[in-house]
Design an enzyme around this catalytic site. Structure first.
Site, PDB file in Angstrom:
ATOM      1  N   GLY A 260       5.713  -4.235   1.918  1.00  0.00           N
ATOM      2  CA  GLY A 260       5.878  -2.798   1.746  1.00  0.00           C
ATOM      3  C   GLY A 260       6.164  -2.055   3.030  1.00  0.00           C
ATOM      4  CB  SER A 261       4.752  -2.247   6.454  1.00  0.00           C
ATOM      5  OG  SER A 261       3.432  -1.867   6.131  1.00  0.00           O
TER       6      SER A 261
ATOM      7  CD  GLN B 232      -2.453   0.697  -2.991  1.00  0.00           C
ATOM      8  OE1 GLN B 232      -3.099   0.298  -3.952  1.00  0.00           O
ATOM      9  NE2 GLN B 232      -2.580   0.151  -1.786  1.00  0.00           N
TER      10      GLN B 232
ATOM     11  CB  SER C 134       3.709  -4.811  -1.054  1.00  0.00           C
ATOM     12  OG  SER C 134       3.234  -5.910  -0.294  1.00  0.00           O
TER      13      SER C 134
ATOM     14  CB  THR D 231      16.175 -18.613   5.888  1.00  0.00           C
ATOM     15  OG1 THR D 231      17.097 -19.079   6.867  1.00  0.00           O
ATOM     16  CG2 THR D 231      16.070 -19.631   4.765  1.00  0.00           C
TER      17      THR D 231
ATOM     18  CB  CYS E   8      -3.003  -0.135   7.553  1.00  0.00           C
ATOM     19  SG  CYS E   8      -2.070  -1.170   6.411  1.00  0.00           S
TER      20      CYS E   8
END
Length: 399
Positions: A75-76, A183, A203, A241, A329
């Site tokens: 997600g980041s 989320q 994510s 890849t 985080c």
């Protein structure tokens, strides 16, 4: 206080347990079907087909087109890609970006990065329940606004934003609209067309998939540049890849999430409401953070007066209860949550907050255990607090 070997996991907003079916789906791609998806021989073609199949599944879950899904490392990365690439691509049109005051730091820190490179960012306030102030958003729009980025659901307090309304405003003004749905994806229905979403981040490890995999939805026609250079993967926009095992694991998690979403959501909501009801009835001087009904199915966030959140987490852990005070985080930060401050909590109350995030694997018996231990711990911590002692004395005088 003796530490227990019992584990009750209530921190699913930080990460979920990788589902058994996701692990099973991943295993062949490590050592049996291990071909590089960019290779032309059969072993590589099998990997490419798996990636295509998962891409199609994700697109279908969002009512999007297959070619609009781009895999990322999480997600980041997807958030960074959406904001930085949009700023670069549309910088000639304008250099103004709008976001909310309660975004994840993957958005906030990227906005700070862009500010250092000549972009202006407006942070729109939210109300006391964490919902974006729509009138303030409208007022913030300028002729040079190129992007609005507002999260679908808050990672700390669980509040769901009025995404359709925000998307409509952005579409009407010709402004790109990105939403961080890390989320929300897999937990609430999302239709990118109906909600007027131009870009969306998600994510895998938030819905039972592995860590290190996510995706960015980019609506066809949006002019977004490549984020990682060096190869033709992801249609030339994200070199490197392909992580076939992780994509396969994500696919299994997505299939599970959207197969029984309504049933699973109903169960988790019932557990969430039961937990909230018991906390409010049995622990005085607490407040629910976030909107009571417009929130993620598994999110419960409470502030407890006269205690310190870190001590609460440590003592819960000694009873085998995994919880958090906010975003994983920022767990090492001594500062109170920017989200809780944005909804109007004073520092001393924001410091005493607890986030419990449930999954369908939790049980009513676990919730009962958690509430009993929480009552004991809160009471114990308050007995050690001179502020609580003074408060009780004043209450007795008033009585």
């Amino acid at each position: 206080m003796e530490k227990t070997d019992k584990i009750i996991y209530l921190d699913n907003a930080a990460t979920t347990r990788t589902l058994p079916e996701a692990v099973e789906a991943m295993l062949p791609w490590f050592s049996v079907q291990y071909g590089n998806a960019s290779s032309i021989y059969r072993l590589g073609a099998e990997s490419k087909k798996e990636i295509t199949d998962v891409r199609e599944m994700i697109a279908g879950s969002l009512k999007a087109k297959t070619q609009e899904i781009y895999f990322t490392a999480g997600g980041s990365e997807a958030d960074n890609w959406a904001l930085i690439a949009a700023a670069e691509a549309y910088g000639d049109k304008g250099r103004h970006i709008i976001t909310s005051a309660i975004e994840h730091h993957a958005i906030l820190h990227t906005c700070e990065y862009l500010k250092k490179r000549g972009f202006e960012v407006t942070f729109v306030d939210v109300d006391e329940q964490g919902i974006l102030k729509i009138e303030d958003l409208k007022k913030a729009i300028r002729p040079d606004t190129i992007l609005i980025t507002v999260m679908f659901a808050n990672n700390e307090i669980g509040t769901l934003q009025p995404i359709e309304e925000i998307g409509s405003i952005a579409r009407e003004k010709g402004i790109l609209f990105h939403t961080d749905a890390v989320q929300a994806y897999g937990h609430v229905p999302i239709d990118v067309e109906a909600l007027h979403i131009d870009m969306l981040s998600a994510s895998g490890h938030k819905l039972g998939g592995p860590k290190g995999i996510g995706f960015l939805y980019i609506r066809q026609g949006v002019k977004i540049r490549s984020f990682i250079h060096g190869g033709a993967q992801e249609r030339g926009r994200r070199a490197g890849t392909e992580n076939v095992p992780a994509v396969a694991g994500l696919g299994a998690a997505v299939k599970r999430a959207f197969t029984d979403m309504e049933e699973r959501t109903a169960k988790v909501c019932a557990l969430r409401d039961y937990l909230a009801e018991r906390i409010e009835k049995e622990i005085p001087y607490c407040r629910l953070n976030g909107h009571r009904t417009k929130r993620l199915p598994g999110n419960v966030n409470y502030s407890f007066q006269f205690i310190e959140g870190e001590s609460l987490l440590i003592m819960l852990d000694m009873h085998g209860i995994c919880a958090s005070s906010g975003s994983a985080c920022t767990s090492g930060s001594l500062d109170p949550s920017h989200v809780l401050l944005a909804i109007g909590l004073p520092h001393e109350i924001a410091h005493g907050s607890l986030r419990l995030t449930l999954s369908e694997e939790n049980t009513r018996e676990e919730i009962d255990y958690v509430v009993e231990k929480l009552k004991e711990i809160v009471d114990r911590l308050r007995q050690m607090s001179p502020l609580y002692e003074d408060f009780i004395k004043k209450q007795k005088v008033k009585g």
